[in-house]
Design a protein around this motif. Structure first.
Motif, PDB file in Angstrom:
ATOM      1  N   PHE A 174     -61.336 -61.071  43.165  1.00  0.00           N
ATOM      2  CA  PHE A 174     -60.088 -60.810  43.872  1.00  0.00           C
ATOM      3  C   PHE A 174     -59.152 -62.015  43.823  1.00  0.00           C
ATOM      4  O   PHE A 174     -57.932 -61.868  43.882  1.00  0.00           O
ATOM      5  CB  PHE A 174     -60.379 -60.453  45.334  1.00  0.00           C
ATOM      6  CG  PHE A 174     -61.063 -59.127  45.527  1.00  0.00           C
ATOM      7  CD1 PHE A 174     -60.852 -58.077  44.646  1.00  0.00           C
ATOM      8  CD2 PHE A 174     -61.912 -58.923  46.597  1.00  0.00           C
ATOM      9  CE1 PHE A 174     -61.490 -56.848  44.822  1.00  0.00           C
ATOM     10  CE2 PHE A 174     -62.546 -57.710  46.791  1.00  0.00           C
ATOM     11  CZ  PHE A 174     -62.331 -56.666  45.895  1.00  0.00           C
ATOM     12  N   LEU A 175     -59.705 -63.218  43.694  1.00  0.00           N
ATOM     13  CA  LEU A 175     -58.906 -64.439  43.654  1.00  0.00           C
ATOM     14  C   LEU A 175     -57.905 -64.440  42.501  1.00  0.00           C
ATOM     15  O   LEU A 175     -56.836 -65.054  42.587  1.00  0.00           O
ATOM     16  CB  LEU A 175     -59.842 -65.648  43.543  1.00  0.00           C
ATOM     17  CG  LEU A 175     -59.205 -67.040  43.546  1.00  0.00           C
ATOM     18  CD1 LEU A 175     -58.542 -67.314  44.884  1.00  0.00           C
ATOM     19  CD2 LEU A 175     -60.242 -68.103  43.241  1.00  0.00           C
ATOM     20  N   ASN A 176     -58.229 -63.744  41.400  1.00  0.00           N
ATOM     21  CA  ASN A 176     -57.349 -63.739  40.236  1.00  0.00           C
ATOM     22  C   ASN A 176     -56.055 -62.976  40.468  1.00  0.00           C
ATOM     23  O   ASN A 176     -55.052 -63.223  39.778  1.00  0.00           O
ATOM     24  CB  ASN A 176     -58.068 -63.101  39.037  1.00  0.00           C
ATOM     25  CG  ASN A 176     -59.256 -63.911  38.572  1.00  0.00           C
ATOM     26  OD1 ASN A 176     -59.252 -65.135  38.640  1.00  0.00           O
ATOM     27  ND2 ASN A 176     -60.288 -63.228  38.102  1.00  0.00           N
ATOM     28  N   VAL A 177     -56.062 -62.044  41.396  1.00  0.00           N
ATOM     29  CA  VAL A 177     -54.931 -61.127  41.546  1.00  0.00           C
ATOM     30  C   VAL A 177     -53.636 -61.853  41.923  1.00  0.00           C
ATOM     31  O   VAL A 177     -52.602 -61.657  41.262  1.00  0.00           O
ATOM     32  CB  VAL A 177     -55.265 -60.014  42.554  1.00  0.00           C
ATOM     33  CG1 VAL A 177     -54.069 -59.091  42.756  1.00  0.00           C
ATOM     34  CG2 VAL A 177     -56.476 -59.215  42.067  1.00  0.00           C
ATOM     35  N   PRO A 178     -53.598 -62.704  42.965  1.00  0.00           N
ATOM     36  CA  PRO A 178     -52.336 -63.388  43.285  1.00  0.00           C
ATOM     37  C   PRO A 178     -51.884 -64.361  42.193  1.00  0.00           C
ATOM     38  O   PRO A 178     -50.678 -64.549  41.986  1.00  0.00           O
ATOM     39  CB  PRO A 178     -52.643 -64.117  44.596  1.00  0.00           C
ATOM     40  CG  PRO A 178     -54.130 -64.218  44.660  1.00  0.00           C
ATOM     41  CD  PRO A 178     -54.638 -63.000  43.972  1.00  0.00           C
ATOM     42  N   ILE A 179     -52.837 -64.985  41.491  1.00  0.00           N
ATOM     43  CA  ILE A 179     -52.448 -65.893  40.404  1.00  0.00           C
ATOM     44  C   ILE A 179     -51.768 -65.116  39.288  1.00  0.00           C
ATOM     45  O   ILE A 179     -50.739 -65.538  38.744  1.00  0.00           O
ATOM     46  CB  ILE A 179     -53.676 -66.651  39.865  1.00  0.00           C
ATOM     47  CG1 ILE A 179     -54.351 -67.458  40.979  1.00  0.00           C
ATOM     48  CG2 ILE A 179     -53.268 -67.586  38.725  1.00  0.00           C
ATOM     49  CD1 ILE A 179     -55.618 -68.170  40.541  1.00  0.00           C
ATOM     50  N   ALA A 180     -52.325 -63.948  38.938  1.00  0.00           N
ATOM     51  CA  ALA A 180     -51.722 -63.115  37.898  1.00  0.00           C
ATOM     52  C   ALA A 180     -50.323 -62.664  38.303  1.00  0.00           C
ATOM     53  O   ALA A 180     -49.390 -62.646  37.483  1.00  0.00           O
ATOM     54  CB  ALA A 180     -52.612 -61.905  37.622  1.00  0.00           C
TER      55      ALA A 180
END
Length: 490
Positions: A174-180
């Motif tokens: 889930f951590l990747n979602v805001p970075i993307a």
């Protein structure tokens, strides 16, 4: 021969580099944080012994196998557009990974995530190559790019433990979602669109499918060999199929009017030698990380948080090694830097090969990690600079894809090798003692991989000296003396 500048430097180039480094940061963060969370994932989804490595291998295989196609698509359709599309797919697939309810669903979602990274990563590196001219400035940019990976690995170890312990393994995805989302929002502002001119706009899907199938057959054969037997019909048949598919790939590329991998590109010794060094470095790096995670959490009983904090030393020193490496490459060339880096990687693996059942971090892990990290950073930069030297603008996407694929495919191969060696060497007696002996053998396998890489660097990177803005070779003349590089619309 002196290269004439093709256009004025982009005033946004350093801000664009920062955005591209965030993309590299996210990809490496995802790879390393999954290594840290793998024991928790295996327990949570009830993976059979030895099968949890497919959470890594599914990602690495689809990533590495399709990187070449991703680079080709970026060259033809537009690098910024393809970068944004890959980033969007990476965020969506990360959500799917986090919501996975069985091991099979997670492995499938990881394969999709690898596909999206195969679109995003080579495009980011291709944009970098077309933003910075060959020479010291590009070397510096490549070092910063490599350093962002080191920061990603460090961040994974620092935040992966708390995420896994407190919120659960799902949050490492889930951590990747805001970075993307951040990358997609800033790309139109900081990145300019570019594409290569090409009369034939073929994407060579047959080439992509054959090389991916060859890699899958090879890795699956190595992973299953301890169970099926190294001389069994299954293992021999899969390896033979991998070899046949690889030959078919070469045949397809030789006959294609628009090949996925122009064979003349691989005939350049700097390209083939640099990528082979990067492949073996990736094998050793991923193989060591996988083995270390299994040993630290499975034998020593470290929690994900404790293990992550202890092992920050390796990626942190890799960042230092990457910056030192780029400075040395500019002065003395890539060969001695790659040789020195692989020597440190092999020495670090050798120190780790002596880990005992009752090991401790300061005594048994810290020395090996302290030596391994700088070697990894320095060799990664040297291998990439060697592999991308003299590549023309219209082939930068493919060359970037080959270079990134070499590391990722090497990683999948390395994980398969060390997991196979560990399983083969874990026999009878006390369970913890047997596991430790298996991991000792796996670390020794990393020493062998580093030694083979060292030999390749010594033989294949000869004659590559330092480059400056005053003596760089024109990219088109380096690879295509009779075909000038076409002007590229900006």
């Amino acid at each position: 021969m002196t290269a004439a500048p093709t256009s004025a430097p982009d005033p946004r180039r350093w801000r664009a580099l920062a955005l591209l480094c965030v993309a590299g940061f996210m990809v490496i963060l995802d790879s390393q944080i999954v290594v840290l969370a793998l024991p928790s994932i295996a327990d949570g989804l009830d993976f059979p012994p030895g099968d949890a490595q497919w959470v890594m291998s599914a990602y690495l295989l689809s990533f590495g196998g399709l990187l070449l196609l991703g680079g080709r698509i970026a060259d033809l359709l537009g690098r910024r557009r393809v970068f944004m599309t890959g980033t969007l797919l990476f965020g969506v697939s990360s959500l799917l990974c986090g919501f996975a309810w069985t091991g099979g669903v997670l492995v499938a979602a990881r394969a999709i995530q690898g596909l999206s990274a195969a679109v995003m990563a080579p495009t980011a590196l291709s944009i970098l190559l077309n933003t910075f001219e060959e020479g010291p400035e590009r070397n510096k940019a490549l070092a910063i790019w490599s350093g962002s990976g080191g920061f990603g690995a460090t961040a994974a170890l620092l935040i992966g433990g708390p995420l896994t312990d407190v919120l659960g393994w799902e949050w490492v995805f889930f951590l990747n979602v805001p970075i993307a989302a951040l990358l997609i929002g800033l790309s139109p502002v900081l990145l300019r669109e570019s594409r290569a001119e090409a009369r034939n706009r073929s994407y060579d899907p047959v080439g992509a499918l054959t090389i991916t199938a060859a890699l899958l057959a090879c890795v699956y054969a190595v992973v299953e060999a301890p169970r099926a037997g190294w001389l069994s019909a299954q293992t021999v048949g899969l390896l033979a199929a991998a070899a046949a598919l690889a030959l078919l790939f070469v045949r397809v590329e030789a006959r294609s009017k628009a090949p996925l991998v122009p064979l003349r590109l691989l005939r350049a010794r700097s390209v083939s030698g640099g990528n082979l060094v990067v492949f073996l470095l990736g094998s050793c790096a991923f193989g060591m990380s996988y083995t270390l995670s299994q040993y630290g959490q499975g034998v020593l009983g470290y929690s994900p948080l404790r293990f992550g904090l202890y092992n920050v030393v390796m990626p942190a020193t890799a960042v230092i090694g990457s910056y030192a490496g780029q400075a040395l490459v500019t002065r003395i060339g890539p060969r001695p830097v790659a040789v020195g880096g692989l020597t440190l990687v092999g020495a670090g693996s050798l120190l780790l090969a002596g880990v005992p059942v009752d090991g401790g971090f300061a005594r048994d892990l810290f020395p090996g990690l302290l030596v391994f990290g700088p070697g990894l950073g320095a060799c990664a930069v040297a291998g990439s600079i060697a592999a991308l030297t003299g590549v023309g603008e219209r082939e930068s996407g493919v060359a970037s894809g080959i270079n990134t694929a070499a590391f990722q495919i090497g990683g999948a191969f390395g994980v398969a090798v060390v997991s196979s060696v560990a399983v083969s060497s874990t026999k009878g007696g006390d369970r913890i003692v047997a596991m430790t002996e298996g991991y000792q053998a796996a670390f020794t396998a990393c020493v062998v991989l580093a030694a083979v890489g060292l030999a390749c660097a010594l033989v294949l990177l000869r004659g590559l000296g330092p480059r400056s803005d005053d003596d760089q070779v024109t990219p088109s003349s380096a690879l295509q003396p009779d075909a000038p590089d076409p002007a590229h619309p900006r």
